[in-house]
Enzyme design. Structure first.
Site, mmCIF file in Angstrom:
data_model
loop_
_atom_site.group_PDB
_atom_site.id
_atom_site.type_symbol
_atom_site.label_atom_id
_atom_site.label_comp_id
_atom_site.label_asym_id
_atom_site.label_seq_id
_atom_site.Cartn_x
_atom_site.Cartn_y
_atom_site.Cartn_z
ATOM 1 N N TRP A 269 27.888 8.474 1.010
ATOM 2 C CA TRP A 269 28.082 7.027 0.920
ATOM 3 C C TRP A 269 26.530 6.663 0.480
ATOM 4 C CZ3 TRP A 269 32.320 5.218 -0.611
ATOM 5 C CH2 TRP A 269 33.564 5.678 -0.016
ATOM 6 N N ASP B 201 24.457 -0.075 6.074
ATOM 7 C CA ASP B 201 26.109 0.155 5.810
ATOM 8 C C ASP B 201 26.743 1.093 6.946
ATOM 9 O OD1 ASP B 201 28.577 1.109 4.874
ATOM 10 O OD2 ASP B 201 28.119 2.199 3.242
ATOM 11 N N LYS C 284 37.779 1.040 8.839
ATOM 12 C CA LYS C 284 37.555 2.106 9.782
ATOM 13 C C LYS C 284 37.803 1.609 11.135
ATOM 14 C CE LYS C 284 36.305 3.844 5.960
ATOM 15 N NZ LYS C 284 34.848 3.838 4.931
HETATM 16 C C1 LIG Z 1 34.580 4.030 3.539
HETATM 17 C C2 LIG Z 1 33.015 3.829 3.286
HETATM 18 C C3 LIG Z 1 32.588 3.273 2.444
HETATM 19 C C4 LIG Z 1 33.626 2.604 1.057
HETATM 20 O O1 LIG Z 1 34.312 1.443 1.539
HETATM 21 P P1 LIG Z 1 35.318 0.626 0.631
HETATM 22 O O2 LIG Z 1 35.674 -0.513 1.442
HETATM 23 O O3 LIG Z 1 36.258 1.669 0.076
HETATM 24 O O4 LIG Z 1 33.966 0.130 -0.430
HETATM 25 C C5 LIG Z 1 31.159 2.868 2.250
HETATM 26 N N1 LIG Z 1 30.643 3.400 3.220
HETATM 27 C C6 LIG Z 1 30.966 4.027 4.298
HETATM 28 C C7 LIG Z 1 29.723 4.597 5.221
HETATM 29 C C8 LIG Z 1 32.146 4.319 4.455
HETATM 30 O O5 LIG Z 1 32.779 5.010 5.606
#
Ligand SMILES: *Cc1c(COP(=O)(O)O)cnc(C)c1O
Length: 360
Positions: free
Chosen positions: A102, A172, A196
């Site tokens: 990511w 993030d 999540k």
């Molecule tokens: C799932 C995830 C993403 C992507 O998220 P989207 O909602 O599909 O854009 C980005 N960063 C992390 C750490 C993730 O777990």
């Protein structure tokens, strides 16, 4: 089929109490006679929901007044671009610490809008560790330092962010926000996709320090401009109302569970149980360096990759689903977010012992 234990990395398990409440008020939300899906985002009822959900999130994370909380769309992935557009000019440098897929994607997207400096990259370890912070090559006067505290795919978690730079830290936290208390004041900006640990897909939470708002480059689309979205209480355009509603129920559920201290204790207990089961035998292996093991996403491998698909098939038959590892890593992975009860982990651990007895 009844409910099974869902170990999906995302969209992920939600608390049954939240789902039941959503079901109970699906057709008639709060006495409106219509579904929350059908309500105007500008109605007093929805405005109340929006205000209450922000207050609940602020309480859960102890977010101080000098941060704005935004409820946006576009996923964490839109933030990969929104962050550089808002926090940097195209000729400025932003530092990226890449500890997994990511972070790599965030860096690549950002490089379209800002000069990216990769301060550290754990690729050589196949993303099984975090490079020693003493080796991070940060830039003087960087616009910000970006990191991914929990890498969902490889299961690598930075349990604290080292103080190696003067620049605002951007994180993030898609797969870790709300799993434990966080000192928000350490960050300039935190973002997280909801699917999540916050709720369902379609919503992205952004927590941004006020002094970082208002500097977007002129070409920034309005929906990605923190000033525009903050000034309109995230309602410059129609927000993802149902996703926002689900998040509001999850925040209430979290408060009823005793808040994030209590979630942290449960998440620690669950992850310790699963790692102990993995470490107790040579049959299962977790490749991540001990101190950076994730409490949310736990990958593990079997002695023979040919057993992977059998494990997936048999675990599914035992009511344990979505344990297949990410295609880039292989093996198996159990995501055990807030809404995964300890009983789910117990059931997985029991299944793993049984599987080993039959195939080991
Ligand atoms: C799932 C995830 C993403 C992507 O998220 P989207 O909602 O599909 O854009 C980005 N960063 C992390 C750490 C993730 O777990």
């Amino acid at each position: 089929m009844g409910r099974v234990y869902n170990f999906s990395p995302g969209p992920a398990v939600l608390p049954p109490q939240v789902m039941e409440q959503a079901q109970a008020e699906f057709l008639d939300w709060g006495g409106t006679g219509i579904s929350v899906m059908e309500v105007s985002h500008r109605s007093p009822e929805f405005m109340d929901l929006a205000a209450q959900s922000e207050a609940d999130l602020r309480e859960l994370l102890a977010i101080s007044e000098n941060y704005k909380v935004l409820f946006l769309q576009g996923g964490a992935t839109l933030q990969f671009a929104a962050v550089p557009l808002n926090l940097a000019t195209p000729d400025q440098v932003a530092d990226y610490v890449v500890t997994g897929s990511w972070g790599k994607k965030a860096k690549t997207e950002a490089s379209r809008f800002v000069q990216v400096n990769v301060a550290a990259d754990a690729a050589a370890s196949h993303y099984t560790t975090v490079p020693n912070p003493a080796t991070w090559r940060v830039t003087d006067n960087a616009a910000y330092l970006h990191c991914t505290p929990n890498e969902t795919i490889a299961g690598v978690e930075m349990h604290s962010i080292p103080e190696v730079s003067e620049a605002p830290v951007v994180a993030d936290m898609s797969s870790t926000l709300l799993s434990r208390p966080v000192d928000v004041s350490r960050f300039g900006l935190i973002y997280a996709g909801a699917q999540k640990n916050i709720g369902q897909a379609g919503l992205t939470v952004v927590i941004v320090r006020e002094d970082l708002i208002g500097h977007a480059v002129a070409q920034t689309p309005g929906v990605a401009d923190y000033r525009v979205m903050a000034d309109s209480d995230s309602m410059w355009n129609t927000p993802a109302t149902y996703s926002w509603y689900m998040a509001s129920l999850v925040f209430k559920w979290l408060k009823a569970q005793g808040g994030l201290e209590s979630m942290a204790q449960r998440n620690d207990a669950k992850s310790v149980k699963l790692y102990s089961a993995i470490d107790a035998t040579d049959f299962y292996t977790n490749p991540v360096e001990f101190e950076y093991r994730s409490r949310m996403n736990i990958p593990f491998t079997l002695p023979d990759a040919a057993l992977d698909s059998i494990f997936v098939k048999e675990s599914k038959a035992a009511g344990l689903i979505n344990l297949k590892g990410h295609r880039s890593v292989g093996g198996l992975r159990a995501s055990i977010y807030n809404a995964m009860p300890e009983e789910g982990v117990d059931a997985l651990v029991a299944f793993m012992a049984d599987f080993e007895a039959r195939h080991g």
